[in-house]
Design an enzyme around this catalytic site. Structure first.
Site, PDB file in Angstrom:
ATOM      1  N   LYS A 190      64.396  15.384  43.777  1.00 29.97           N
ATOM      2  CA  LYS A 190      63.204  13.848  43.392  1.00 29.97           C
ATOM      3  C   LYS A 190      63.468  12.670  44.636  1.00 29.97           C
ATOM      4  CE  LYS A 190      61.184  11.900  39.835  1.00 29.97           C
ATOM      5  NZ  LYS A 190      60.598  13.040  38.861  1.00 29.97           N
ATOM      6  N   HIS A 225      69.318  24.130  44.386  1.00 28.52           N
ATOM      7  CA  HIS A 225      68.217  25.050  45.300  1.00 28.52           C
ATOM      8  C   HIS A 225      68.534  26.684  44.890  1.00 28.52           C
ATOM      9  CE1 HIS A 225      69.586  22.414  48.285  1.00 28.52           C
ATOM     10  NE2 HIS A 225      68.480  22.171  48.795  1.00 28.52           N
ATOM     11  N   HIS A 226      68.715  26.749  43.534  1.00 27.93           N
ATOM     12  CA  HIS A 226      69.002  27.964  43.082  1.00 27.93           C
ATOM     13  C   HIS A 226      67.647  29.128  43.034  1.00 27.93           C
ATOM     14  CE1 HIS A 226      67.056  26.373  39.581  1.00 27.93           C
ATOM     15  NE2 HIS A 226      66.296  27.259  39.302  1.00 27.93           N
ATOM     16  N   LYS A 233      61.686  20.909  44.240  1.00 29.42           N
ATOM     17  CA  LYS A 233      59.909  20.220  43.683  1.00 29.42           C
ATOM     18  C   LYS A 233      60.744  18.812  42.748  1.00 29.42           C
ATOM     19  CE  LYS A 233      55.219  20.495  43.284  1.00 29.42           C
ATOM     20  NZ  LYS A 233      55.660  18.557  43.706  1.00 29.42           N
ATOM     21  N   LYS A 235      64.110  21.749  34.125  1.00 31.44           N
ATOM     22  CA  LYS A 235      61.864  21.183  33.241  1.00 31.44           C
ATOM     23  C   LYS A 235      61.857  22.473  34.245  1.00 31.44           C
ATOM     24  CE  LYS A 235      60.584  17.381  33.585  1.00 31.44           C
ATOM     25  NZ  LYS A 235      59.593  15.517  34.523  1.00 31.44           N
ATOM     26  N   SER A 266      51.477  21.187  39.301  1.00 23.60           N
ATOM     27  CA  SER A 266      51.659  21.305  40.227  1.00 23.60           C
ATOM     28  C   SER A 266      52.172  22.403  40.958  1.00 23.60           C
ATOM     29  CB  SER A 266      53.091  20.757  40.214  1.00 23.60           C
ATOM     30  OG  SER A 266      52.487  18.585  40.369  1.00 23.60           O
TER      31      SER A 266
HETATM   32  N1  GLU Z   1      56.927  13.230  38.444  1.00 21.81           N
HETATM   33  C1  GLU Z   1      56.594  14.361  37.616  1.00 21.81           C
HETATM   34  C2  GLU Z   1      57.533  14.577  37.078  1.00 21.81           C
HETATM   35  O1  GLU Z   1      58.448  13.760  36.717  1.00 21.81           O
HETATM   36  C3  GLU Z   1      55.926  16.270  38.161  1.00 21.81           C
HETATM   37  C4  GLU Z   1      56.610  16.568  39.493  1.00 21.81           C
HETATM   38  C5  GLU Z   1      55.390  17.274  39.930  1.00 21.81           C
HETATM   39  O2  GLU Z   1      55.076  17.650  39.736  1.00 21.81           O
HETATM   40  O3  GLU Z   1      56.809  17.871  41.435  1.00 21.81           O
HETATM   41  O4  GLU Z   1      57.702  15.988  36.237  1.00 21.81           O
END
Ligand code: GLU
Length: 473
Positions: free
Chosen positions: A108, A66-67, A72, A96, A364
Site C-alpha cells: 500500500k 513477498h510470498h 500489489k 485479501k 486489477s
Molecule cells: N485500493 C484497492 C484496495 O484496497 C485496490 C488495490 C489494487 O487494485 O491493487 O483493494
C-alpha cells in the site's frame, strides 16, 4: 474503550490475525513472518506550489509480503495517512489477495495530503515526484510492485504514474503493467472502475442468498427489498449503492463528509449523485431528511450498512448505537476491534473488508494480465463465438420450424466483450470466496465470526505458499 488518538490500525489487524491463528496449525515462526511488514519506505519530498510556496510532503510505500510477487495495492491521498495506517492497509492487501486467489503480495502507498487543497497541476507534480521516488528505490514495476487507485486517487493519477514510469523505462515492453486502474485508453481494462462496488454487491448478494445466515440475522432471503445505507459516495460507495438499487434493494440512507440524507421510501442513487455535482452537497436532496453529521448515517435504521469511506468509523464509541443487521465492509478497516467486540455478541453479521472489497484488486489482476498479454479480452474469440451461436440458432429454427424472437436471438448470439468477461470473472471470484469463508466458519463452530474465518482462510493460503517455496520446510 480506546481513545481515538490511541487507535492503531496495524495493531487492530494484528489482533484479528492473532485471534484467527489459534484456529490454524502453523508454527509460531511462520505466523510471525506472515504478520510483519517486509519493507517500509518512508519518504519526504518538496513540491513548489503554483503560488510559489514550497511544501515538504510525507509519503509511504509499504510492501507487507513477498510470498508472491509483484506486490500489489493502492495509493491513497489523505490527510490521515501515516506509517501505521499504510502498514495496516498493506497487510490487509496480502490477506485479501490470498483469499481471492490473486497471486500478489500485499502493498500500500500513501501521500499525506488532502487532494481538495491542491490544484490538478500540483497533484500531477506530486504524483509524478512520488513515482520517481518509487522508481529510484526499485519500489515499482510490473514484476516488483504495482500500485492502483485508493481513497483520494483514481484513473487520472494512475495515468500520471504510468507516464512517469514509461518515460524512465522507454524500452520496457511490459511497462503498462506497472500500475492498474488506468484509463482504458492507457491500457486499463473495462470494468475496473466499478469493480470494487460490484464485488461488494456480488459478495453481499451471495450472503443474502444463504438461508442459514439470513435466519441468523432474522432477515428474508435475497437482496430485493433489503434496506441499505451507504456511508461514502466515492467510487466504491457510489457503485455499491447503484448495483444494490438495480437489484431491487431500497437505498434508505447515503452519507458524505458534509452530512447524510435519509428516505425510508428509497433514494435514487444516480439522482443523488447529480444533485451533489450540482449543489456541491448531498444535503437538501428533495424528499429526504438531512443529518448534519455524516457519522449519523451509520446509526440509521437499515438492514445492510455499507461503510465505504475510511477506517475506524465504527468504534467503541458508536458501535452500541448501530442498528443494521448486516455490515458490509466496503472500506478497509471501517470497524475497530472494539466495534467487533460489541457488535458480534449482538448477532450483527459483519462481512469483512479483506474479502468483501477484493473486487478492485481482482479486476486489477485482470488488467495486469491484459497488459502482460498485450491483447484486449475477447478480441480473439468474440466473432468466433457469435458465428457459432448464429449457426446453433439457425439450426434450432430449422429443426423445430419455430422462430426465435429477435431479442432472444441477440442475447444468445452475443459473443463476450471485455467487460462481460471481466464481470464474469469477478462474480465467480466473489461468490467462490464467500462460500469458502462461510464454509470454514461453519465447519469449525469455535470460530466466532466471519472476520476470523476470513483470516483463517488467508493465513492458511499464505503459509501454504511459503511452505511450497521451501522457506518453511
Ligand atoms: N485500493 C484497492 C484496495 O484496497 C485496490 C488495490 C489494487 O487494485 O491493487 O483493494
Amino acid at each position: 474503550m480506546a481513545a481515538k488518538n490511541q487507535y492503531s490500525f496495524f495493531k487492530n489487524v494484528e489482533k484479528s490475525f492473532d485471534k484467527a491463528s489459534v484456529f490454524t496449525t502453523w508454527d509460531n515462526g511462520i505466523l510471525q513472518q506472515i504478520k510483519q511488514c517486509n519493507s517500509v519506505y518512508q519518504m519526504r519530498f518538496p513540491i513548489k506550489r503554483e503560488n510559489g510556496e514550497i511544501v515538504t510532503l510525507e509519503a509511504y510505500r509499504v510492501q507487507h509480503s513477498h510470498h508472491k510477487t509483484p506486490c500489489k495495492g493502492g495509493i491513497r491521498f489523505s490527510n490521515a495517512v501515516n506509517q501505521d495506517e499504510v502498514m495496516a492497509l498493506a497487510a490487509l492487501m496480502t490477506y485479501k489477495c490470498a483469499i481471492v486467489n490473486v497471486p500478489f503480495g500485499g502493498a500500500k502507498g500513501g501521500i499525506k495530503i488532502s487532494p481538495r487543497d491542491y490544484t490538478p497541476y500540483e497533484l500531477e507534480k506530486i504524483t509524478r515526484r512520488y513515482t520517481a521516488e518509487l522508481i529510484k528505490k526499485n519500489f515499482i514495476g510490473p514484476g516488483i510492485d504495482v500500485p492502483a487507485p485508493d481513497y483520494g486517487t483514481g484513473e487520472r493519477e494512475m495515468a500520471w504514474i504510468l507516464d512517469t514510469y514509461v518515460a524512465m523505462h522507454p524500452a520496457e515492453i511490459d511497462a503498462a503493467g506497472c500500475v492498474t486502474g488506468k484509463p482504458v485508453t492507457q491500457g486499463g481494462v473495462r470494468g475496473r472502475k466499478e469493480a470494487t462496488g460490484l464485488g461488494v454487491f456480488y459478495g453481499l448478494t451471495e450472503i443474502c442468498n444463504m438461508p442459514t445466515l439470513m435466519e441468523k440475522v432474522g432477515l428474508p432471503i435475497g437482496v430485493k427489498g433489503k434496506r441499505v445505507c451507504v456511508q461514502g459516495m466515492g467510487n466504491v460507495g457510489y457503485h455499491s449503492a447503484l448495483f444494490f438499487q438495480q437489484a431491487g434493494a431500497i437505498i434508505v440512507g447515503i452519507a458524505e463528509y458534509e452530512g447524510a440524507i435519509y428516505n425510508d421510501e428509497g433514494l435514487d442513487v444516480e439522482r443523488v449523485w447529480l444533485h451533489r455535482q450540482k449543489t456541491k452537497s448531498i444535503l437538501d436532496f428533495p424528499g429526504s431528511k438531512n443529518f448534519e453529521k455524516s457519522s449519523d448515517a451509520l446509526e440509521m435504521d437499515c438492514d445492510i450498512l455499507i461503510p465505504a469511506a475510511l477506517e475506524n468509523v465504527i468504534n467503541g464509541e458508536n458501535a452500541g448505537r448501530i442498528r443494521a443487521k448486516i455490515i458490509g465492509e466496503a472500506a478497509n478497516g471501517p470497524l475497530s476491534a472494539e466495534a467487533d467486540d460489541i457488535l458480534n455478541p449482538k448477532g450483527v453479521l459483519i462481512v469483512p473488508d479483506m474479502y468483501l472489497n477484493a473486487g478492485g484488486v481482482t479486476v486489477s489482476y485482470f488488467e495486469w494480465l491484459k497488459n502482460l498479454s498485450h491483447v484486449r479480452y475477447g478480441r480473439l474469440e468474440k466473432r468466433f463465438t457469435e458465428n457459432m451461436n448464429l449457426h446453433i440458432v439457425n439450426q434450432l429454427e430449422e429443426l423445430t420450424g419455430k422462430t426465435i424472437s429477435t431479442v432472444e436471438k441477440d442475447f444468445i448470439m452475443h459473443g463476450a466483450d471485455e467487460v462481460d468477461l471481466v464481470r464474469s470473472g469477478l462474480e465467480e471470484t466473489m461468490t467462490a470466496a464467500t462460500r469458502e469463508i462461510v464454509d470454514i466458519w461453519q465447519k469449525t463452530p469455535a470460530i466466532p465470526d466471519m472476520r476470523t474465518a476470513a483470516y483463517v482462510c488467508a493465513i492458511n493460503k499464505v503459509a501454504t505458499s511459503y511452505a511450497e517455496l521451501g522457506i518453511f520446510p
